[in-house]
Design a protein around this motif. Structure first.
Motif, PDB file in Angstrom:
ATOM      1  N   GLN A  53       0.833  -1.178   0.108  1.00 36.75           N
ATOM      2  CA  GLN A  53      -0.077   0.225   0.031  1.00 36.75           C
ATOM      3  C   GLN A  53       1.126   0.967   0.046  1.00 36.75           C
ATOM      4  OE1 GLN A  53      -2.944  -0.220  -0.295  1.00 36.75           O
ATOM      5  NE2 GLN A  53      -2.692  -2.840  -0.253  1.00 36.75           N
ATOM      6  N   PRO A  54       0.541   2.408  -1.136  1.00 34.23           N
ATOM      7  CA  PRO A  54       1.199   3.515  -0.799  1.00 34.23           C
ATOM      8  C   PRO A  54       1.191   3.778   0.345  1.00 34.23           C
ATOM      9  CG  PRO A  54       0.011   4.012  -1.802  1.00 34.23           C
ATOM     10  CD  PRO A  54      -0.635   2.115  -2.039  1.00 34.23           C
ATOM     11  N   PRO A  55       1.960   4.856   1.398  1.00 32.20           N
ATOM     12  CA  PRO A  55       2.502   5.446   2.574  1.00 32.20           C
ATOM     13  C   PRO A  55       1.086   6.705   2.681  1.00 32.20           C
ATOM     14  CG  PRO A  55       3.731   6.234   1.201  1.00 32.20           C
ATOM     15  CD  PRO A  55       3.656   4.849   0.417  1.00 32.20           C
ATOM     16  N   ALA A  56      -0.110   6.761   3.044  1.00 33.07           N
ATOM     17  CA  ALA A  56      -0.542   7.877   2.833  1.00 33.07           C
ATOM     18  C   ALA A  56      -0.700   9.195   3.099  1.00 33.07           C
ATOM     19  CB  ALA A  56      -1.824   7.301   4.320  1.00 33.07           C
ATOM     20  N   ASN A  57       0.993   9.638   4.001  1.00 34.08           N
ATOM     21  CA  ASN A  57       1.612  10.786   4.049  1.00 34.08           C
ATOM     22  C   ASN A  57       2.647  10.467   3.090  1.00 34.08           C
ATOM     23  OD1 ASN A  57       2.480  12.869   4.789  1.00 34.08           O
ATOM     24  ND2 ASN A  57       1.939  12.934   7.092  1.00 34.08           N
ATOM     25  N   LYS A  58       3.172  11.194   2.417  1.00 33.83           N
ATOM     26  CA  LYS A  58       4.703  10.692   1.815  1.00 33.83           C
ATOM     27  C   LYS A  58       5.251  11.670   2.611  1.00 33.83           C
ATOM     28  CE  LYS A  58       3.148   9.401  -2.852  1.00 33.83           C
ATOM     29  NZ  LYS A  58       3.206   9.817  -4.461  1.00 33.83           N
ATOM     30  N   LYS A  59       5.395  12.850   2.524  1.00 32.55           N
ATOM     31  CA  LYS A  59       6.221  13.659   3.831  1.00 32.55           C
ATOM     32  C   LYS A  59       6.966  12.476   4.921  1.00 32.55           C
ATOM     33  CE  LYS A  59       4.858  18.368   2.327  1.00 32.55           C
ATOM     34  NZ  LYS A  59       4.912  19.607   2.442  1.00 32.55           N
ATOM     35  N   ALA A  60       5.598  12.314   6.274  1.00 29.78           N
ATOM     36  CA  ALA A  60       6.278  11.550   6.683  1.00 29.78           C
ATOM     37  C   ALA A  60       6.893  10.155   6.131  1.00 29.78           C
ATOM     38  CB  ALA A  60       4.996  10.688   7.434  1.00 29.78           C
ATOM     39  N   TRP A  61       6.262   9.180   5.143  1.00 34.47           N
ATOM     40  CA  TRP A  61       7.471   8.367   4.852  1.00 34.47           C
ATOM     41  C   TRP A  61       8.349   8.613   4.451  1.00 34.47           C
ATOM     42  CZ3 TRP A  61       9.422   7.052  -0.406  1.00 34.47           C
ATOM     43  CH2 TRP A  61       9.714   6.183  -0.452  1.00 34.47           C
ATOM     44  N   ALA A  62       9.146   9.896   3.791  1.00 37.72           N
ATOM     45  CA  ALA A  62       9.596  10.015   3.822  1.00 37.72           C
ATOM     46  C   ALA A  62      11.023  10.443   4.650  1.00 37.72           C
ATOM     47  CB  ALA A  62      10.024  11.143   2.322  1.00 37.72           C
ATOM     48  N   ALA A  63      10.327  11.116   5.555  1.00 33.07           N
ATOM     49  CA  ALA A  63      11.265  11.146   6.671  1.00 33.07           C
ATOM     50  C   ALA A  63      11.492  10.107   7.521  1.00 33.07           C
ATOM     51  CB  ALA A  63       9.940  12.093   7.778  1.00 33.07           C
ATOM     52  N   ARG A  64      10.852   8.921   7.788  1.00 35.56           N
ATOM     53  CA  ARG A  64      11.149   7.606   8.185  1.00 35.56           C
ATOM     54  C   ARG A  64      11.702   7.533   7.559  1.00 35.56           C
ATOM     55  NH1 ARG A  64       5.400   6.503   8.950  1.00 35.56           N
ATOM     56  NH2 ARG A  64       5.537   5.949   7.167  1.00 35.56           N
ATOM     57  N   ARG A  65      11.847   6.973   6.458  1.00 33.27           N
ATOM     58  CA  ARG A  65      12.941   6.552   5.785  1.00 33.27           C
ATOM     59  C   ARG A  65      14.944   6.689   5.392  1.00 33.27           C
ATOM     60  NH1 ARG A  65      12.956   6.656  -1.273  1.00 33.27           N
ATOM     61  NH2 ARG A  65      14.809   4.692  -1.723  1.00 33.27           N
ATOM     62  N   ALA A  66      14.160   8.788   5.462  1.00 35.38           N
ATOM     63  CA  ALA A  66      15.996   9.623   5.904  1.00 35.38           C
ATOM     64  C   ALA A  66      16.392   9.361   6.787  1.00 35.38           C
ATOM     65  CB  ALA A  66      15.267  10.695   5.884  1.00 35.38           C
TER      66      ALA A  66
END
Length: 123
Positions: free
Chosen positions: A34-47
């Protein structure tokens, strides 16, 4: 990154099945990510995960290879290319002439990397 296994046959599918809709072995449908609901939060977790992994490995992000490493790796490529060329030439010469391998890619790459390391060490 999660391990991709088939829910029906429990076969390990690896990364080759990352975009597949069904199992290549038993044709059972695979769950889709499933694509992340909040892309900014997903990008922050990934970083944050990348930074944690880099700290754990003591591997600074974006740091170029050391000069010593360039000298060693470049020297190995250069010597390997020269060795392949010399051996294949001597074999061709023993057979009375003919074709031999000129490993010019390894020689040029190794020489350039070796010189780059020497320049880095001198500055």
């Amino acid at each position: 990154m999660s391990v991709i296994t088939c829910p029906a046959c429990n076969a390990y599918l690896g990364l080759a099945a990352a975009g597949a809709a069904e199992c290549p072995r038993c044709s059972a449908p695979l769950p889709t990510a499933q694509p992340p609901a909040n892309k900014k939060a997903w990008a922050a977790r990934r970083a944050a995960k990348r930074a944690e992994c880099n700290e754990r490995n003591n591997d600074p992000v974006g740091e170029p290879p050391s000069a010593e490493r360039d000298v060693v790796v470049g020297g190995l490529w250069l010597c390997g290319g020269l060795a392949v060329t010399a051996i294949s030439y001597s074999v061709a010469e023993e057979q009375g002439g003919g074709r031999f391998i000129l490993a010019w890619g390894a020689i040029l790459f190794g020489g350039a990397q070796f010189l780059r390391g020497l320049v880095k060490m001198s500055s």
